[in-house]
Design a protein around this motif. Structure first.
Motif, PDB file in Angstrom:
ATOM      1  N   ASP A 166      -6.098   8.307  10.139  1.00 18.05           N
ATOM      2  CA  ASP A 166      -6.675   7.599  11.289  1.00 18.05           C
ATOM      3  C   ASP A 166      -8.170   7.870  11.423  1.00 18.05           C
ATOM      4  O   ASP A 166      -8.909   7.014  11.905  1.00 18.05           O
ATOM      5  N   TRP A 167      -8.590   9.058  11.000  1.00 19.66           N
ATOM      6  CA  TRP A 167      -9.994   9.430  11.174  1.00 19.66           C
ATOM      7  C   TRP A 167     -10.582   9.932   9.855  1.00 19.66           C
ATOM      8  O   TRP A 167      -9.875  10.362   8.960  1.00 19.66           O
ATOM      9  N   ARG A 168     -11.880   9.879   9.785  1.00 17.07           N
ATOM     10  CA  ARG A 168     -12.612  10.448   8.657  1.00 17.07           C
ATOM     11  C   ARG A 168     -13.713  11.339   9.210  1.00 17.07           C
ATOM     12  O   ARG A 168     -14.090  11.231  10.399  1.00 17.07           O
ATOM     13  N   VAL A 169     -14.237  12.227   8.364  1.00 17.18           N
ATOM     14  CA  VAL A 169     -15.341  13.093   8.762  1.00 17.18           C
ATOM     15  C   VAL A 169     -16.633  12.296   8.623  1.00 17.18           C
ATOM     16  O   VAL A 169     -17.036  11.931   7.514  1.00 17.18           O
ATOM     17  N   GLU A 170     -17.261  12.058   9.742  1.00 24.53           N
ATOM     18  CA  GLU A 170     -18.463  11.211   9.732  1.00 24.53           C
ATOM     19  C   GLU A 170     -19.667  11.948   9.141  1.00 24.53           C
ATOM     20  O   GLU A 170     -20.551  11.336   8.544  1.00 24.53           O
ATOM     21  N   ASN A 171     -19.681  13.266   9.305  1.00 26.78           N
ATOM     22  CA  ASN A 171     -20.821  14.050   8.807  1.00 26.78           C
ATOM     23  C   ASN A 171     -20.431  14.874   7.585  1.00 26.78           C
ATOM     24  O   ASN A 171     -20.795  16.047   7.456  1.00 26.78           O
ATOM     25  N   ALA A 172     -19.662  14.243   6.675  1.00 26.19           N
ATOM     26  CA  ALA A 172     -19.270  14.939   5.447  1.00 26.19           C
ATOM     27  C   ALA A 172     -20.518  15.391   4.691  1.00 26.19           C
ATOM     28  O   ALA A 172     -21.529  14.690   4.628  1.00 26.19           O
ATOM     29  N   VAL A 193     -15.629  19.208  -2.421  1.00 27.70           N
ATOM     30  CA  VAL A 193     -14.429  19.881  -2.914  1.00 27.70           C
ATOM     31  C   VAL A 193     -13.301  19.945  -1.886  1.00 27.70           C
ATOM     32  O   VAL A 193     -12.202  20.385  -2.217  1.00 27.70           O
ATOM     33  N   ARG A 194     -13.536  19.523  -0.660  1.00 27.66           N
ATOM     34  CA  ARG A 194     -12.521  19.593   0.390  1.00 27.66           C
ATOM     35  C   ARG A 194     -12.302  18.215   0.995  1.00 27.66           C
ATOM     36  O   ARG A 194     -13.216  17.393   1.034  1.00 27.66           O
ATOM     37  N   TYR A 195     -11.087  18.006   1.493  1.00 29.74           N
ATOM     38  CA  TYR A 195     -10.788  16.724   2.121  1.00 29.74           C
ATOM     39  C   TYR A 195      -9.670  16.903   3.135  1.00 29.74           C
ATOM     40  O   TYR A 195      -8.956  17.909   3.135  1.00 29.74           O
ATOM     41  N   ILE A 196      -9.505  15.905   3.990  1.00 30.75           N
ATOM     42  CA  ILE A 196      -8.401  15.836   4.947  1.00 30.75           C
ATOM     43  C   ILE A 196      -7.367  14.872   4.389  1.00 30.75           C
ATOM     44  O   ILE A 196      -7.709  13.777   3.920  1.00 30.75           O
ATOM     45  N   ALA A 197      -6.104  15.268   4.393  1.00 31.01           N
ATOM     46  CA  ALA A 197      -5.050  14.424   3.843  1.00 31.01           C
ATOM     47  C   ALA A 197      -3.765  14.643   4.624  1.00 31.01           C
ATOM     48  O   ALA A 197      -3.758  15.303   5.676  1.00 31.01           O
ATOM     49  N   ASN A 198      -2.664  14.098   4.117  1.00 33.51           N
ATOM     50  CA  ASN A 198      -1.357  14.303   4.721  1.00 33.51           C
ATOM     51  C   ASN A 198      -0.338  14.545   3.616  1.00 33.51           C
ATOM     52  O   ASN A 198      -0.685  14.564   2.431  1.00 33.51           O
ATOM     53  N   THR A 248       0.851  -1.191   0.000  1.00 23.51           N
ATOM     54  CA  THR A 248       0.000   0.000   0.000  1.00 23.51           C
ATOM     55  C   THR A 248       0.884   1.238   0.000  1.00 23.51           C
ATOM     56  O   THR A 248       2.004   1.223   0.505  1.00 23.51           O
ATOM     57  N   SER A 249       0.366   2.324  -0.568  1.00 21.44           N
ATOM     58  CA  SER A 249       1.202   3.506  -0.763  1.00 21.44           C
ATOM     59  C   SER A 249       0.361   4.767  -0.775  1.00 21.44           C
ATOM     60  O   SER A 249      -0.856   4.726  -1.006  1.00 21.44           O
ATOM     61  N   GLY A 250       1.062   5.888  -0.554  1.00 20.62           N
ATOM     62  CA  GLY A 250       0.433   7.196  -0.701  1.00 20.62           C
ATOM     63  C   GLY A 250      -0.437   7.590   0.471  1.00 20.62           C
ATOM     64  O   GLY A 250      -0.570   6.856   1.457  1.00 20.62           O
ATOM     65  N   PRO A 251      -1.065   8.754   0.370  1.00 18.61           N
ATOM     66  CA  PRO A 251      -1.993   9.200   1.401  1.00 18.61           C
ATOM     67  C   PRO A 251      -3.390   8.667   1.119  1.00 18.61           C
ATOM     68  O   PRO A 251      -3.632   8.046   0.082  1.00 18.61           O
ATOM     69  N   THR A 252      -4.296   8.883   2.039  1.00 13.97           N
ATOM     70  CA  THR A 252      -5.722   8.757   1.722  1.00 13.97           C
ATOM     71  C   THR A 252      -6.344  10.145   1.833  1.00 13.97           C
ATOM     72  O   THR A 252      -5.832  11.008   2.546  1.00 13.97           O
ATOM     73  N   HIS A 253      -7.415  10.364   1.096  1.00 19.68           N
ATOM     74  CA  HIS A 253      -8.178  11.609   1.153  1.00 19.68           C
ATOM     75  C   HIS A 253      -9.536  11.324   1.765  1.00 19.68           C
ATOM     76  O   HIS A 253     -10.291  10.495   1.254  1.00 19.68           O
ATOM     77  N   MET A 306     -19.763  23.240   1.539  1.00 21.46           N
ATOM     78  CA  MET A 306     -20.084  24.084   2.689  1.00 21.46           C
ATOM     79  C   MET A 306     -19.795  25.547   2.348  1.00 21.46           C
ATOM     80  O   MET A 306     -18.744  25.857   1.783  1.00 21.46           O
ATOM     81  N   LYS A 307     -20.703  26.426   2.713  1.00 24.71           N
ATOM     82  CA  LYS A 307     -20.587  27.848   2.377  1.00 24.71           C
ATOM     83  C   LYS A 307     -20.551  28.690   3.652  1.00 24.71           C
ATOM     84  O   LYS A 307     -21.224  28.397   4.633  1.00 24.71           O
ATOM     85  N   LYS A 308     -19.733  29.757   3.593  1.00 30.43           N
ATOM     86  CA  LYS A 308     -19.777  30.743   4.673  1.00 30.43           C
ATOM     87  C   LYS A 308     -21.059  31.545   4.535  1.00 30.43           C
ATOM     88  O   LYS A 308     -21.441  31.950   3.425  1.00 30.43           O
ATOM     89  N   ASP A 309     -21.708  31.793   5.674  1.00 31.04           N
ATOM     90  CA  ASP A 309     -22.961  32.565   5.611  1.00 31.04           C
ATOM     91  C   ASP A 309     -22.820  33.964   6.200  1.00 31.04           C
ATOM     92  O   ASP A 309     -23.792  34.707   6.321  1.00 31.04           O
TER      93      ASP A 309
END
Length: 394
Positions: free
Chosen positions: A273-279, A200-205, A189-194, A284-287
């Motif tokens: 290690d973690w993912r966003v459960e409520n993606a 349009v946004r994600y958590i990565a390394n 296995t290789s690379g990061p996960t997103h 998401m927009k600033k209001d």
């Protein structure tokens, strides 16, 4: 000196096959070309013969050739059959056992190992029928090199370009090499996960995937068969490996399970290690209220522990530990907790330049020993790991 039967399919990438003949010749191989009728629209038999120094075969019903060397004998006279370019049509014939010309008859009549370098329009490559045929060919033991991603002759962009001749030639060398890992299946296995936050946004390394690719190439160079499961890494994919592209940790976990059984597994990926459960399904927009989104996290699957402690466990399981402090102690604890055989640990503090860089300073942690290796290139580190793996499996 190895004997290569090179089947040239009818696609615009056929012109690259002339360079491939040169590349294989430089590496000491004898190349016998076979041209399909469609291939002759792109390259001439004379050019293929001049570059290879061998007779070019074209027609199934050439009685002279049938008297001198029947198609069954021709199909079995080589050490390896390479199909480059492998068009969608040729792949379909191979997958379904069809034969109506010399090339497809050779491929059906052979018991020689076969390697293909696919090349076609991006929409043809991604079509469900082509992907079904590809899966069938891989299950039949056909080695696949590429395709690459890039500009197409038709003006489109995407996967479908034939791998470069030098990369195919290196994959051929790997396939023919009778190394200490010959016949061994190694899962890497290789690379990061997103992990998505919204569309349009994600958590990565910061993992580049360079160490994983280097490991795959080192294992291939020792004759091993590699299944390479990679996240969205910047590094090139290893030629000659079976490459499985994933994005998230859960997709990687599923791909790893699908790739088992294996003789060895090297878990080099930097899995989140973690993912966003409520993606969110929407961006998401600033209001303007200053209210920040409340992200809820859930743990991702522990791929290393699951495989190390599972029923379908490979003979050797190697994990990686990217640490910023107490590197050896954390690596030893991780090895014991996960149940793997070895941990390759490294200090990834920003000042080391290791994560995303070209070098590594690895520490090999086993049940009995701790080895601190000097700072080496990632290729050199990979070769050391592959050599140790070969010793262990032997």
């Amino acid at each position: 000196m190895s004997r290569i039967l090179l089947i040239i399919g009818g696609g615009i990438a056929a012109y690259k096959s002339l360079d491939l003949i040169r590349e294989l010749g430089r590496r000491g191989h004898t190349v016998t070309p076979v041209l399909t009728r469609a291939a002759e629209e792109f390259v001439t038999p004379l050019s293929a013969s001049a570059l290879s120094g061998q007779k070019v075969y074209r027609d199934l019903f050439d009685l002279t050739d049938e008297a001198e060397m029947g198609h069954i004998q021709l199909s079995r006279s080589a050490d390896l059959i390479v199909v480059a370019p492998a068009t969608a049509d040729l792949m379909a014939k191979m997958a379904h056992g069809l034969c109506n010309d010399l090339a497809s008859t050779l491929l059906l009549a052979t018991d020689t190992p076969v390697m293909i370098a696919p090349a076609m329009n991006v929409r043809m490559w991604t079509h469900a029928a082509t992907q079904r045929n590809l899966a069938t060919l891989r299950e039949d033991g056909i080695a696949v090199v590429g395709p690459d991603e890039g500009d197409m002759a038709c003006g489109e962009y995407g996967p479908g370009r034939m791998a470069e001749p030098a990369a195919i030639a290196e994959a051929v060398n790997g396939a023919l090499r009778n190394g200490p890992l010959a016949g061994k299946h190694v899962l890497i296995t290789s690379g990061p996960t997103h992990e998505p936050i919204d569309p349009v946004r994600y958590i990565a390394n910061r993992s580049s995937g360079a160490q994983g690719t280097a490991l795959a190439e080192a294992v291939l160079a020792l004759g091993g068969n590699v299944t390479f499961v990679t996240g969205p890494a910047a590094a090139a994919r290893p030629s000659g490996a079976r490459v499985v592209e994933v994005e998230t940790a859960r997709q990687m976990a599923d791909a790893v399970q699908a790739a088992l059984p294996a003789d060895a597994a090297i878990f080099c990926a930097a899995v989140a290690d973690w993912r966003v459960e409520n993606a969110s399904d929407l961006k998401m927009k600033k209001d303007g209220s200053g209210t920040l989104p409340a992200l809820q996290f859930a743990e991702n699957p522990d791929i290393l522990a699951t495989v190390s402690q599972g029923d379908n466990r490979p003979g050797i399981v190697i994990g990686f530990a990217a640490e910023t402090h107490d590197v050896i102690a954390n690596a030893q604890a991780k090895r014991a907790r996960k149940g793997c055989d070895w941990i390759v640990a490294n200090d990834v503090r920003p000042e080391t330049g290791i994560m995303g860089g070209d070098e590594n300073a690895a520490i090999l942690v086993t049940a009995d020993d701790v080895e601190e290796w000097p700072r080496l290139s990632k290729d050199q580190t990979a070769r050391r790991i592959a050599a140790r793996l070969a010793e262990e499996l032997s």
